[in-house]
Design a protein around this motif. Structure first.
Motif, PDB file in Angstrom:
ATOM      1  N   PRO A   1      -5.116  -0.018   9.054  1.00 38.51           N
ATOM      2  CA  PRO A   1      -4.135   0.486   8.077  1.00 38.51           C
ATOM      3  C   PRO A   1      -3.880  -0.509   6.947  1.00 38.51           C
ATOM      4  CG  PRO A   1      -3.041  -0.165  10.125  1.00 38.51           C
ATOM      5  CD  PRO A   1      -4.522  -0.278  10.372  1.00 38.51           C
ATOM      6  N   LEU A   2      -4.256  -1.779   7.178  1.00 38.89           N
ATOM      7  CA  LEU A   2      -4.001  -2.888   6.259  1.00 38.89           C
ATOM      8  C   LEU A   2      -2.475  -3.077   6.119  1.00 38.89           C
ATOM      9  CD1 LEU A   2      -6.664  -2.144   3.460  1.00 38.89           C
ATOM     10  CD2 LEU A   2      -6.911  -3.627   5.473  1.00 38.89           C
ATOM     11  N   PRO A   3      -1.947  -4.232   5.861  1.00 39.74           N
ATOM     12  CA  PRO A   3      -2.672  -5.452   5.513  1.00 39.74           C
ATOM     13  C   PRO A   3      -3.357  -6.113   6.718  1.00 39.74           C
ATOM     14  CG  PRO A   3      -0.316  -5.894   5.688  1.00 39.74           C
ATOM     15  CD  PRO A   3      -0.484  -4.426   5.861  1.00 39.74           C
TER      16      PRO A   3
ATOM     17  N   HIS B   1       4.806   6.284  11.587  1.00 35.22           N
ATOM     18  CA  HIS B   1       4.327   6.089  10.220  1.00 35.22           C
ATOM     19  C   HIS B   1       3.426   7.291   9.905  1.00 35.22           C
ATOM     20  CE1 HIS B   1       3.098   4.424   6.564  1.00 35.22           C
ATOM     21  NE2 HIS B   1       2.742   3.208   6.918  1.00 35.22           N
TER      22      HIS B   1
ATOM     23  N   ARG C   1      -2.912  -5.303  12.908  1.00 35.15           N
ATOM     24  CA  ARG C   1      -2.367  -6.656  12.743  1.00 35.15           C
ATOM     25  C   ARG C   1      -1.279  -6.891  13.795  1.00 35.15           C
ATOM     26  NH1 ARG C   1       2.537  -7.840   9.823  1.00 35.15           N
ATOM     27  NH2 ARG C   1       2.985  -5.646   9.529  1.00 35.15           N
TER      28      ARG C   1
ATOM     29  N   ARG D   1       0.795  -1.220   0.000  1.00 35.41           N
ATOM     30  CA  ARG D   1       0.000   0.000   0.000  1.00 35.41           C
ATOM     31  C   ARG D   1       0.828   1.270   0.000  1.00 35.41           C
ATOM     32  NH1 ARG D   1      -3.299  -3.206   1.362  1.00 35.41           N
ATOM     33  NH2 ARG D   1      -1.511  -4.071   2.374  1.00 35.41           N
ATOM     34  N   THR D   2       1.734   1.349   0.947  1.00 36.19           N
ATOM     35  CA  THR D   2       2.395   2.634   1.122  1.00 36.19           C
ATOM     36  C   THR D   2       3.216   2.977  -0.127  1.00 36.19           C
ATOM     37  OG1 THR D   2       2.431   2.243   3.470  1.00 36.19           O
ATOM     38  CG2 THR D   2       3.830   3.996   2.680  1.00 36.19           C
TER      39      THR D   2
ATOM     40  N   GLN E   1       2.248  -7.663  14.633  1.00 35.19           N
ATOM     41  CA  GLN E   1       3.401  -7.370  13.771  1.00 35.19           C
ATOM     42  C   GLN E   1       4.441  -8.500  13.833  1.00 35.19           C
ATOM     43  OE1 GLN E   1       3.804  -3.785  12.216  1.00 35.19           O
ATOM     44  NE2 GLN E   1       1.616  -4.271  12.376  1.00 35.19           N
TER      45      GLN E   1
ATOM     46  N   ARG F   1      11.140   3.955   3.539  1.00 31.41           N
ATOM     47  CA  ARG F   1      10.733   3.027   4.617  1.00 31.41           C
ATOM     48  C   ARG F   1      11.956   2.210   5.009  1.00 31.41           C
ATOM     49  NH1 ARG F   1       5.548  -0.808   4.859  1.00 31.41           N
ATOM     50  NH2 ARG F   1       4.717   1.222   5.387  1.00 31.41           N
TER      51      ARG F   1
HETATM   52  C1  NCD Z   1       1.194  -0.561   8.216  1.00 32.75           C
HETATM   53  C2  NCD Z   1       2.699  -0.465   8.450  1.00 32.75           C
HETATM   54  O1  NCD Z   1       3.478  -0.662   7.525  1.00 32.75           O
HETATM   55  O2  NCD Z   1       3.063  -0.167   9.583  1.00 32.75           O
HETATM   56  N1  NCD Z   1       0.878  -0.785   6.881  1.00 32.75           N
HETATM   57  C3  NCD Z   1       0.705   0.256   6.024  1.00 32.75           C
HETATM   58  O3  NCD Z   1       1.592   1.023   5.783  1.00 32.75           O
HETATM   59  N2  NCD Z   1      -0.515   0.442   5.534  1.00 32.75           N
HETATM   60  C4  NCD Z   1       0.537  -1.521   9.106  1.00 32.75           C
HETATM   61  C5  NCD Z   1       1.045  -2.915   9.127  1.00 32.75           C
HETATM   62  O4  NCD Z   1       1.982  -3.295   8.421  1.00 32.75           O
HETATM   63  O5  NCD Z   1       0.476  -3.682   9.902  1.00 32.75           O
END
Ligand code: NCD
Length: 306
Positions: A263-265, A129, A225, A51-52, A227, A101
């Protein structure tokens, strides 16, 4: 020059302007279709992301700009031992703005010190984030019409979940927010956020273990989620991973207008049977992420008219 390392790098007024711009982009996308022509965004992703990274790339392409970058440390010179500082000095010659990232907390900050282009922290370890927070704020403001006066439940991995850490820091600046922190004992919010941010600012919060007990009072439920990649051993992860599963039964206990964000996933923490519930807005949230990243790129590049 401006970088974005934490949501607090933007004042409440700057944030409001950014969210207004994102809403304008949503309403009139064609007006912005050429705003970044000739500009390049570099996406330096040392950690997996769908996503990001793709939403940053979509954002720049929607603005008429171009993108370059890498999506894993193995495919970059980091594999040869190059430092983040050296990489960014080189990337500054190739691009106009950079989203980074990194699994190490603070790596984008180190990069920003050596960079001659704006750096956006796209997630640094379990730390921050900020662009996910901008996405969350835009979603809440667009769908609820305000960023104050609500009870928000943050549920899941509050220890390692950087999106939660950034969101709390951003939300405490608005009046009358009550936080309900829902997690197993082992995954509670770290002390630097619990004491250093919430207690220090005399913020109204309480901790719960059972989602069923908390859900009836909530205006917003932010699921996360567990982590996996930040756990020290797999057994602990397996023990925790299905601790929360939001399903139809639990949604029956919630208010009619409570929104569910994520925030997904997603892994197992939200049952797919919820996806059609109008209160489930996590896929809309992903769409808002593109608008807000477009607004951020325009703002940091100081493109005319913004
Ligand atoms: C999040 C992250 O990377 O922290 N994902 C995102 O950027 N949408 C959340 C996650 O990974 O659980």
């Amino acid at each position: 020059m401006k970088h974005l390392m934490s949501p607090l790098d933007l004042s409440v007024e700057e944030l409001d302007r950014l969210l207004d711009l994102a809403n304008d982009i949503e309403a009139h996308p064609s007006r912005y279709a050429h705003s970044c022509e000739g500009k390049k965004l570099a996406t330096l992703f040392y950690e997996p992301s769908t996503r990001t990274r793709l939403s940053f790339e979509a954002a720049m392409l929607n603005l008429g700009g171009s993108v370059l970058g890498f999506s894993s440390a193995d495919s970059s010179s980091a594999a040869k031992g190059e430092s983040v500082s050296d990489t960014i000095r080189v990337i500054s010659c190739y691009a106009d703005i950079c989203a980074m990232r990194h699994p190490k907390e603070g790596a984008p900050l180190v990069a920003s010190m050596k960079s001659s282009i704006p750096i956006i922290n796209a997630g640094d370890g379990g730390h921050q984030h900020p662009t996910q927070t901008l996405t969350d704020l835009l979603t809440i403001r667009s769908l609820k019409g305000r960023l104050d006066n609500f009870t928000i439940g943050l549920c899941g991995d509050l220890k390692f979940g950087r999106t939660v850490h950034s969101l709390i820091q951003a939300l405490i600046r608005y009046p009358n927010i009550r936080f309900v922190l829902i997690s197993p004992e082992e995954l509670r919010l770290p002390d630097n956020i619990r004491d250093g941010v919430l207690k220090k600012n005399h913020q109204d919060f309480r901790e719960e273990v059972r989602l069923e007990d908390a859900i009836p009072q909530l205006d917003l439920l932010y699921m996360t989620r567990v982590q996996r990649e930040r756990f020290f051993n797999e057994e602990d992860y397996i023990r925790m991973k299905d601790f929360y599963i939001l399903d139809k039964e639990k949604m029956k206990l919630a208010k009619e207008d409570m929104l569910v964000l994520h925030p997904l996933p997603r892994v197992n923490e939200i049952s797919v049977e919820i996806d059609d519930d109008p209160r489930a807005v996590y896929f809309k949230q992903a769409q808002y992420g593109v608008y807000v990243r477009m607004a951020l790129i325009l703002t940091l590049l100081e493109v005319e008219g913004c």
